[in-house]
Design a protein around this motif. Sequence first.
Motif, PDB file in Angstrom:
ATOM      1  N   CYS A   6       0.703 -13.235  -7.475  1.00 39.55           N
ATOM      2  CA  CYS A   6       1.527 -14.386  -7.121  1.00 39.55           C
ATOM      3  C   CYS A   6       1.454 -14.618  -5.618  1.00 39.55           C
ATOM      4  N   PRO A   7       1.057 -15.813  -5.166  1.00 37.83           N
ATOM      5  CA  PRO A   7       0.942 -16.060  -3.726  1.00 37.83           C
ATOM      6  C   PRO A   7       2.289 -16.150  -3.023  1.00 37.83           C
ATOM      7  N   ARG A   8       3.359 -16.338  -3.783  1.00 36.45           N
ATOM      8  CA  ARG A   8       4.683 -16.474  -3.167  1.00 36.45           C
ATOM      9  C   ARG A   8       5.372 -15.129  -2.939  1.00 36.45           C
ATOM     10  N   ASP A   9       5.343 -14.258  -3.935  1.00 37.65           N
ATOM     11  CA  ASP A   9       6.125 -13.018  -3.826  1.00 37.65           C
ATOM     12  C   ASP A   9       5.304 -11.749  -3.989  1.00 37.65           C
ATOM     13  N   GLY A  10       3.980 -11.881  -4.184  1.00 33.30           N
ATOM     14  CA  GLY A  10       3.117 -10.713  -4.261  1.00 33.30           C
ATOM     15  C   GLY A  10       3.139  -9.966  -5.577  1.00 33.30           C
ATOM     16  N   THR A  11       3.841 -10.498  -6.588  1.00 31.75           N
ATOM     17  CA  THR A  11       3.881  -9.849  -7.896  1.00 31.75           C
ATOM     18  C   THR A  11       2.488  -9.803  -8.507  1.00 31.75           C
ATOM     19  N   ARG A  12       2.116  -8.666  -9.057  1.00 32.13           N
ATOM     20  CA  ARG A  12       0.798  -8.500  -9.668  1.00 32.13           C
ATOM     21  C   ARG A  12       0.921  -8.335 -11.178  1.00 32.13           C
ATOM     22  N   ALA A  13      -0.145  -8.672 -11.887  1.00 33.50           N
ATOM     23  CA  ALA A  13      -0.195  -8.476 -13.334  1.00 33.50           C
ATOM     24  C   ALA A  13      -1.633  -8.251 -13.745  1.00 33.50           C
ATOM     25  N   ASP A  14      -1.814  -7.538 -14.829  1.00 29.54           N
ATOM     26  CA  ASP A  14      -3.147  -7.278 -15.361  1.00 29.54           C
ATOM     27  C   ASP A  14      -3.679  -8.540 -16.048  1.00 29.54           C
ATOM     28  N   THR A  15      -4.969  -8.767 -15.959  1.00 27.48           N
ATOM     29  CA  THR A  15      -5.556  -9.972 -16.560  1.00 27.48           C
ATOM     30  C   THR A  15      -5.635  -9.876 -18.081  1.00 27.48           C
TER      31      THR A  15
END
Length: 368
Positions: A6-15
């Motif tokens: 996420c470019p806003r809050d840096g949250t990551r997730a697996d594709t």
Amino acid sequence: MASYLCPRDGTRADTTSLTWCCTLCGGPRDLNFEPAGPMSLNSLTGRVNSLWRYEEVLPLASPTTSLGEGRTPLVPLTDTVSAKLDYLMPTLSFKDRGAVMLAELARRLAPERVVADSSGNAGTAVAAYCARASLPCTVYVPEGTSPKKTEQIRAHGAHLEIVPGDRETTARAARAAADAPGTFYASHVFNPYFLHGTKTYVYELWEDLGGRLPDAIAVPVGNGTLLLGAALATAELHAQGLIDERPALIAVQAEAASPLATAFHTGSDDLLGAPTGTPAPTSPTLAEGIAIPCPPRARAVLAAVRASGGTFLTVTEAQIRAAQLDLAARGFYVETTGVACWAAVGGRTDLEIVVPLCGAGLKTGLAP
């Protein structure tokens, strides 16, 4: 390995996740992906004649869903303006570049169903590539969508949901359906794999121009997926040392529906009134494919244009009509959205510019 970011809050997730947006802010995500490059012009000799020839810079490889998309002709229109004929794609629009990425990703994730929303061209592309991948697909479109586009969606075997209301209402309906378990949301706006498909437009320009890019690249902008793909490609080419300077990105909107242009020229870094208010009102336009009142990636689009040294231009309905007829007189029958860039920059002589002819005229017919 690629991951969602996420470019806003840096949250990551697996594709591998079917979650279609940032779980914290609900916004669209980017793809944290590093190209394997660098490429060279010589290394492309003898490769497959489709967008998959740029395998070093794509987040997916060895596709089985391809319809031969990409490698569309680049044709001069004037001494300074050339056209990229992306209406010569399998489904007759540039959206095939991103749709093949979404369908290939969905094929690998094996969801129970695929859902998409569109004003027409993205829906036809997703329907076609889901058919190729043997995936069940439902496409949501707003009432008033061109009958030729809805006919094409049905022909590819997708279930069509016609939503009363505008494009935003349609998007909300699709997103609600996308929340159901086992659903892959083939969103050309929210899923960043789509942008890594559209960036191949610029890689093709770079190859066709012998390892360089023009002074400026003009693109029609609604949700901004082609522009953001172009920004990705120019950044990658520059980082790899394959171009010395990035071209200016010229974003074109219909005057009747130009919330991004309004924000750009007032110095805003997001839509006016966002996130709690509403953007500038829009009116009906012949350029239906870019009549998006509240694009989710607005902030990224505005930043990309500014970073490139580019600008936003708007065109009137009369200019759209005239541009469609002018291109037809030159041998190119292009839908009304796809002529917007020619209407905006066709008379420029100060820069070398490439414009995309994004969709075939058969999709909408001649402007009334």
